[in-house]
Structures are given as structure tokens and as C-alpha cells.
Design a protein around this motif. Structure first.
Motif, PDB file in Angstrom:
ATOM      1  N   GLN A 276       0.809  -1.208   0.000  1.00  0.00           N
ATOM      2  CA  GLN A 276       0.000   0.000   0.000  1.00  0.00           C
ATOM      3  C   GLN A 276       0.850   1.269   0.000  1.00  0.00           C
ATOM      4  O   GLN A 276       0.365   2.352  -0.325  1.00  0.00           O
ATOM      5  N   GLU A 277       2.144   1.139   0.369  1.00  0.00           N
ATOM      6  CA  GLU A 277       3.025   2.305   0.465  1.00  0.00           C
ATOM      7  C   GLU A 277       3.900   2.497  -0.765  1.00  0.00           C
ATOM      8  O   GLU A 277       4.672   3.453  -0.830  1.00  0.00           O
TER       9      GLU A 277
ATOM     10  N   SER B 262       4.280   2.940  -4.891  1.00  0.00           N
ATOM     11  CA  SER B 262       3.781   3.125  -6.252  1.00  0.00           C
ATOM     12  C   SER B 262       4.639   2.276  -7.193  1.00  0.00           C
ATOM     13  O   SER B 262       5.799   1.962  -6.881  1.00  0.00           O
TER      14      SER B 262
ATOM     15  N   ILE C  76       1.338   3.312 -11.705  1.00  0.00           N
ATOM     16  CA  ILE C  76       0.239   2.903 -10.821  1.00  0.00           C
ATOM     17  C   ILE C  76       0.513   3.480  -9.443  1.00  0.00           C
ATOM     18  O   ILE C  76       1.415   3.027  -8.734  1.00  0.00           O
ATOM     19  N   PRO C  77      -0.213   4.508  -9.056  1.00  0.00           N
ATOM     20  CA  PRO C  77       0.041   5.136  -7.741  1.00  0.00           C
ATOM     21  C   PRO C  77      -0.319   4.215  -6.591  1.00  0.00           C
ATOM     22  O   PRO C  77      -1.167   3.318  -6.726  1.00  0.00           O
ATOM     23  N   LYS C  78       0.333   4.461  -5.464  1.00  0.00           N
ATOM     24  CA  LYS C  78       0.041   3.650  -4.278  1.00  0.00           C
ATOM     25  C   LYS C  78      -1.408   3.886  -3.841  1.00  0.00           C
ATOM     26  O   LYS C  78      -1.974   4.962  -4.033  1.00  0.00           O
ATOM     27  N   THR C  79      -2.005   2.868  -3.267  1.00  0.00           N
ATOM     28  CA  THR C  79      -3.402   2.948  -2.854  1.00  0.00           C
ATOM     29  C   THR C  79      -3.612   2.151  -1.575  1.00  0.00           C
ATOM     30  O   THR C  79      -2.877   1.179  -1.306  1.00  0.00           O
ATOM     31  N   LEU C  80      -4.566   2.566  -0.776  1.00  0.00           N
ATOM     32  CA  LEU C  80      -4.846   1.870   0.475  1.00  0.00           C
ATOM     33  C   LEU C  80      -5.438   0.490   0.235  1.00  0.00           C
ATOM     34  O   LEU C  80      -5.236  -0.438   1.026  1.00  0.00           O
TER      35      LEU C  80
ATOM     36  N   PRO D 196      -5.265  -2.170  -2.672  1.00  0.00           N
ATOM     37  CA  PRO D 196      -4.800  -2.654  -3.977  1.00  0.00           C
ATOM     38  C   PRO D 196      -5.855  -3.521  -4.652  1.00  0.00           C
ATOM     39  O   PRO D 196      -6.673  -4.167  -3.997  1.00  0.00           O
TER      40      PRO D 196
ATOM     41  N   THR E 167      -9.610  -0.813 -13.920  1.00  0.00           N
ATOM     42  CA  THR E 167      -8.405  -1.065 -13.131  1.00  0.00           C
ATOM     43  C   THR E 167      -7.156  -0.546 -13.841  1.00  0.00           C
ATOM     44  O   THR E 167      -7.146  -0.386 -15.067  1.00  0.00           O
TER      45      THR E 167
END
Length: 214
Positions: free
Chosen positions: A129-130, A132, A165-169, A171, A187
């Protein structure tokens, strides 16, 4: 009477389908479009995916090339072959693809998520999650002209693309959101594949139309 009507409708549907195919082979001014076959993509990567990446990308490229309206693409992308399509011996291509003018071969050679890190951080001390990532992709393409007595290569290159693909809480779980579903289309991987397929389609179309004009 009902059976006769059903038979008539069936024959009419077949006739219309054949007429539509013949019409789609030609431009409005009567010029013939290039006739091509797109062989199923070879996947030599080790990317873990619940479905076939080669099937997904092949279907995208076939669809996009057909929608362009300048090239006639056979509707069935399943063309089995055992020979090496990227080797020097091309004699078998004309035997296997005798109804086409051009044959497109594709090989997925890279498909990997590469972490985008800042400072001295490493993936080992960061959760997914942290981090990208860049989805790095590369496809080897080859176009064979089979109009003459001996097949010849008119294009061979590797098309590369990268999608951030940016980081996300949360995935994306591609075991749950799979290719073919409505959710998958939104997606990052689906968008990346569409972008890659568009670039490949543009390269293939340019070279095939140029070769056809000669």
C-alpha cells in the motif's frame, strides 16, 4: 411452414453475414483492404495472472485493428503453429496462412511491476500500500508479407510501454476482479493494456498499409 420459414431465415442470416464480410474487405471506393491474420500472442514472461495475458492482449489488438476500418482482420485470432515465428525460416508461414496477405506475430517479453521508490527506501521495509509502481511492458512484433512466392519480414521490433500505478490503500485483487468483468475495465492493469494495445495497433497499421501500397 414454420420449419421452412426458420430455414429461410437461417439462410438469409448466413447470406447477410457473407455479404457483410465481403463488403468489409473493401473500401467504399472499391479498393481492397489488406487482409491479415493475427496469431495468438506468445507469452514468455513469468507474470502471475489468473487469466491468459496473451489472450487478453491479442483480442484487444484484433478488435482495435478491425475497428480502424482500413484493414480486414480475420475474426478468429486462434492460429496454432509449432515453428518459431521469429526465426530465419519463414517458408512454413505461407503454407499455414495461405488465405492472408500479411501475418502478425506477437510475443510478450516483459510484464512486470517495478517499484517507484524515493530516497533510500526499499520494497523490503514497505507494504504494498506504500509503494507506487510502474507496470513495465514489452511486446516483440513481426509482420510477414505472404503475397509473393516467398514470405518476407516487413517489420520486426519491440514495442515498450510503461504505466504508472500510484500507491493505494486498497490494492486491486485480480483474483476477484478479472478480465472480462465491468470492474476490471476501470483497473490500472486494464488501462495499461489498452494503452499498450493502441500503440501496437498503430505501429502494425502504419507498416501494413505502407507495405500494401507498394
Amino acid at each position: 411452414m414454420r420449419k421452412i420459414s426458420t430455414l429461410f431465415l437461417g439462410l438469409l442470416a448466413v447470406s447477410c453475414s457473407q455479404n457483410n464480410e465481403q463488403m468489409s474487405r473493401y473500401h467504399e471506393d472499391g479498393r481492397a483492404k489488406p487482409v491479415i491474420a493475427v496469431a495468438s500472442m506468445i507469452d514468455t514472461t513469468s507474470f502471475d495472472c489468473p487469466w491468459s495475458l496473451s489472450e487478453e492482449l491479442t483480442s484487444m489488438i484484433v478488435q482495435q485493428m478491425g475497428q480502424g476500418g482500413k484493414i480486414f482482420v480475420h475474426s478468429t485470432p486462434e492460429f496454432p503453429f509449432v515453428e518459431n515465428p521469429f526465426g530465419n525460416d519463414l517458408s512454413w508461414v505461407k503454407r499455414e496462412f495461405h488465405n492472408e496477405e500479411f501475418v502478425v506475430f506477437l510475443e510478450l517479453v516483459e510484464h512486470a511491476n517495478t517499484p517507484v521508490l524515493k530516497g533510500n527506501k526499499t520494497p523490503a521495509n514497505l507494504s504494498p500500500q506504500e509503494v507506487s509502481t510502474n507496470l513495465e511492458m514489452a511486446v516483440r512484433i513481426r509482420v510477414i508479407d505472404v503475397r509473393g512466392s516467398a514470405p518476407k519480414s516487413v517489420l520486426q521490433e519491440i514495442v515498450r510501454d510503461s504505466y504508472y500505478i500510484p500507491k493505494t490503500l486498497i490494492p486491486v485483487d485480480y483474483n476477484q476482479i478479472v478480465w472480462g468483468s465491468d470492474d476490471y475495465r476501470k483497473t490500472p492493469m486494464s488501462i495499461a493494456h489498452i494503452q499498450l494495445a493502441q500503440e501496437i495497433t498503430a505501429r502494425l497499421s502504419d507498416y501494413i498499409l505502407l507495405a500494401k501500397s507498394r
